[in-house]
Design a protein around this motif. Sequence first.
Motif, PDB file in Angstrom:
ATOM      1  N   ASP A   1      41.816  33.419  29.537  1.00  0.00           N
ATOM      2  CA  ASP A   1      42.182  34.984  30.141  1.00  0.00           C
ATOM      3  C   ASP A   1      40.879  35.444  30.669  1.00  0.00           C
ATOM      4  O   ASP A   1      40.996  36.463  31.314  1.00  0.00           O
ATOM      5  CB  ASP A   1      42.603  35.891  29.053  1.00  0.00           C
ATOM      6  N   ALA A   2      40.003  34.810  30.588  1.00  0.00           N
ATOM      7  CA  ALA A   2      38.426  35.304  31.234  1.00  0.00           C
ATOM      8  C   ALA A   2      38.160  34.735  32.398  1.00  0.00           C
ATOM      9  O   ALA A   2      38.620  33.612  32.933  1.00  0.00           O
ATOM     10  CB  ALA A   2      37.244  34.939  29.974  1.00  0.00           C
ATOM     11  N   ALA A   3      37.697  35.499  33.309  1.00  0.00           N
ATOM     12  CA  ALA A   3      37.451  35.004  34.842  1.00  0.00           C
ATOM     13  C   ALA A   3      36.165  35.927  35.346  1.00  0.00           C
ATOM     14  O   ALA A   3      35.966  36.971  34.708  1.00  0.00           O
ATOM     15  CB  ALA A   3      38.553  35.425  35.603  1.00  0.00           C
ATOM     16  N   TRP A   4      35.433  35.256  36.195  1.00  0.00           N
ATOM     17  CA  TRP A   4      34.347  35.723  36.930  1.00  0.00           C
ATOM     18  C   TRP A   4      35.120  36.829  38.091  1.00  0.00           C
ATOM     19  O   TRP A   4      35.676  36.560  38.833  1.00  0.00           O
ATOM     20  CB  TRP A   4      33.638  35.049  37.653  1.00  0.00           C
ATOM     21  N   ILE A   5      34.574  38.255  37.948  1.00  0.00           N
ATOM     22  CA  ILE A   5      34.954  39.115  38.936  1.00  0.00           C
ATOM     23  C   ILE A   5      33.586  39.639  39.455  1.00  0.00           C
ATOM     24  O   ILE A   5      32.581  39.708  38.786  1.00  0.00           O
ATOM     25  CB  ILE A   5      35.800  40.312  38.475  1.00  0.00           C
ATOM     26  N   THR A   6      33.629  40.378  40.482  1.00  0.00           N
ATOM     27  CA  THR A   6      32.512  40.995  41.180  1.00  0.00           C
ATOM     28  C   THR A   6      32.201  41.997  40.610  1.00  0.00           C
ATOM     29  O   THR A   6      33.027  42.951  40.030  1.00  0.00           O
ATOM     30  CB  THR A   6      32.868  41.368  42.709  1.00  0.00           C
ATOM     31  N   ALA A   7      30.890  42.112  40.290  1.00  0.00           N
ATOM     32  CA  ALA A   7      30.188  43.189  39.254  1.00  0.00           C
ATOM     33  C   ALA A   7      30.294  44.716  39.910  1.00  0.00           C
ATOM     34  O   ALA A   7      30.372  45.666  39.159  1.00  0.00           O
ATOM     35  CB  ALA A   7      28.663  42.832  38.817  1.00  0.00           C
ATOM     36  N   ARG A   8      30.294  44.711  41.172  1.00  0.00           N
ATOM     37  CA  ARG A   8      30.158  46.091  41.884  1.00  0.00           C
ATOM     38  C   ARG A   8      31.471  46.294  42.540  1.00  0.00           C
ATOM     39  O   ARG A   8      31.633  47.420  43.115  1.00  0.00           O
ATOM     40  CB  ARG A   8      29.082  46.059  42.922  1.00  0.00           C
TER      41      ARG A   8
END
Lengths: 224, 224
Positions: A110-117
């Motif tokens: 369920d975890a993923a990298w998404i853009t921080a900004r």
Amino acid sequence: MWTARNSEGYEAPAALAVDTVLLTARAGDLLVLATQIDDGHRALPGGLVGAGESPEDTARRKLAEKTGVTDVYVEQLAAFANPGRDPRGWIPSIAHLALVPPDTKPRDPDAAWITARGRHRWAFDHHDIVRTALNRVEGKLWWSNVAVGILPASFPLSKARTVYEAIAHTHYDPATFARDLKATGLIEPTGETSAQGPGRPAALYRFTTRDPSWGAGRRKRMAT
Amino acid sequence: MWTARNSEGYEAPAALAVDTVLLTARAGDLLVLATQIDDGHRALPGGLVGAGESPEDTARRKLAEKTGVTDVYVEQLAAFANPGRDPRGWIPSIAHLALVPPDTKPRDPDAAWITARGRHRWAFDHHDIVRTALNRVEGKLWWSNVAVGILPASFPLSKARTVYEAIAHTHYDPATFARDLKATGLIEPTGETSAQGPGRPAALYRFTTRDPSWGAGRRKRMAT
DNA sequence: GGTCCTTTTGGTCGTTCTGCCTAAAAACAG
DNA sequence: CTGTTTTTAGGCAGAACGACCAAAAGGACC
């Protein structure tokens, strides 16, 4: 609704939580690890602090569960304890900032990298936590060796520049960046060179210390 | 030994505490408000966060009790939640930084102003908290209007210089200080002048904003 | 091998910032 | 009026910064 009472009979927090802003930089973008919640909101990885456990240990333990990474750069960000921040009850959260190399894969499906900004629909007060983390890491960039958390043990200056640009959200002139980063005294040449791809092979550098420590660096005005 | 359990049966913090580093500057010295404990140790003013109360509100409430001051500059410092920090039980503390003008008198007879950088026998982990507060206020000095908390609404530059010197723990050239502080854009002249004592009367200044806000100031390298 | 393209890296140049200094302005004490 | 004190404007040398240029050192392709 969670509640708790201490042995004196007064109301106590139902639990102590930890939320971690796990950042990395890939292809010039700053990414944050987020889990997906049922209602479509994003949430930061976190968990409850156990009795006899320090919050930083909790953060490391939970990160190890989510990503399998150990030996992570972790520092405390701030406490978020406003009443009503967690609908489940009175649960203060101690937010942490963590940095990992860009090849870290989430173990949790369920975890993923998404853009921080990017604009995302964060759950609870997690939007404030992410914003606090970004401010923190930006402010520390040139004054400490935070980038240690993202960069490998040995790296060319161009790699470091990509990371710094992602964090500072600006563009640096390659030559000026090399001169300034070397002037901070945070890094030193390893003597090796790397030559992948076209162009002159780059000298490799390492951080003089991989222990996170404030105030080690010097100069570099704030970006205007 | 305080303990607590939440409604799920798991152990919970016995309470949530707040400790406040209340600073002021007098005669070039940075002072911190400390209470005397039975065994001779010093302790920071603080208290327990009530249910439905934000930690910052708790800090303000406790400061009002100890000093009678309201409208104080208060910001969160960090959470101190290591196990064993408080012998009474599992009591995380959210440390706060507060600044008041130097004419503030403690209302509590056990409380007194002591030198912030002096060696004192602090109780619990309060020594770490004080050190964290000093680092914070030093770091923010030229980048924000923290000094608002100590200076009155209208002040001559020499007064501001005294405060800045106490916080930064250095000595500034008067002319250079005036030039640099004006360059930050944090202050503006009121048009008034004050002439107490000998010497040319000084122009009075005010902060452009008294709301604490990060990043409002500019430049000024770290002190070497 | 030769030519073109790429990336790294050392250096230059003008501008800005900083720390130190000098001196004038403007009050008070005697 | 004369000396003393504090404020404040300005100058000056050195350092830092940002932008740029050009040489170094590799790969790609003919």
